[in-house]
Design a protein around this motif. Sequence first.
Motif, PDB file in Angstrom:
ATOM      1  N   GLU A  86       0.774  -1.214   0.296  1.00 46.69           N
ATOM      2  CA  GLU A  86       0.057   0.262   0.041  1.00 46.69           C
ATOM      3  C   GLU A  86       0.870   1.299   0.260  1.00 46.69           C
ATOM      4  O   GLU A  86       0.034   2.566  -0.223  1.00 46.69           O
ATOM      5  N   GLU A 138     -10.605  -3.914   0.171  1.00 51.47           N
ATOM      6  CA  GLU A 138      -9.978  -4.408  -0.482  1.00 51.47           C
ATOM      7  C   GLU A 138     -10.988  -5.290  -1.943  1.00 51.47           C
ATOM      8  O   GLU A 138     -10.617  -4.470  -3.043  1.00 51.47           O
ATOM      9  N   GLU A 170      -4.441  -5.334  -4.986  1.00 44.69           N
ATOM     10  CA  GLU A 170      -5.141  -5.265  -4.200  1.00 44.69           C
ATOM     11  C   GLU A 170      -6.161  -7.040  -4.165  1.00 44.69           C
ATOM     12  O   GLU A 170      -6.880  -7.026  -2.864  1.00 44.69           O
ATOM     13  N   HIS A 173      -4.460  -9.099  -1.469  1.00 41.52           N
ATOM     14  CA  HIS A 173      -4.717  -8.437  -0.462  1.00 41.52           C
ATOM     15  C   HIS A 173      -6.080  -8.510   0.409  1.00 41.52           C
ATOM     16  O   HIS A 173      -5.865  -8.995   1.510  1.00 41.52           O
TER      17      HIS A 173
HETATM   18 FE   LIG Z   1      -4.673  -3.407  -0.725  1.00 45.46          FE
END
Ligand SMILES: [Fe+2]
Length: 207
Positions: A86, A138, A170, A173
Amino acid sequence: MSPDQLILEFDRALRTVLAPARSIRSTPGEMLPEADLDTEQKRHVVGLMRVNHCGEICAQALYQGQALTSRDPKIREALRGAADEETEHLAWTEQRITELGGRKSLLNPLLYLGSLSLGLAAGALGDKWNLGFLAETERQVEAHLDGHLLNLPVDDGRSRAIVDQMRLDEIQHAETAIQYGAAELPVPIKVAMKMAAKVMTGTAYRI
Ligand SMILES: [Fe+2]
Ligand SMILES: [Fe+2]
């Protein structure tokens, strides 16, 4: 939390909002030529990248809140990689805004504080809700980036490459949060998150 940790986190918060972020990976698309964008296109791309940068400021705060409240060191460790990525997203979007002669959102400090409060609140509910909140965030960011890929000028390869790589990160994640036990959030919470994100993105696009 120990006083040392508190000072460390406060320092991190100030750096997130005030100092330029750094990236270990090279910026996606940096070898691509600059597209010949007209003034209106540039204004639009800056607006979109400002929204993304603002979202990454929020991501910093959410992951920081997660790290502060998580009860399980294994989870904290697993999410550190996502939090580092990030920070890279923050650096890439900031770099792109600067390249196009734009400026970051004035809302950043406010949204940082808001997101940190949300992250801490989710954390107080326990790891599975904390992770559930991260996973849903996310997923919503991924959908939002899909929209940006449709919205960015086709020949702006430099911006598109950044958004493309962020989208892939993302997705990963969200997977990580799910893998470590994220709970599925109730639908009204998801809807409220979408509405809040809509207000945030609409405002950050402009200021
Ligand atoms: Fe993320
Ligand atoms: Fe991100």
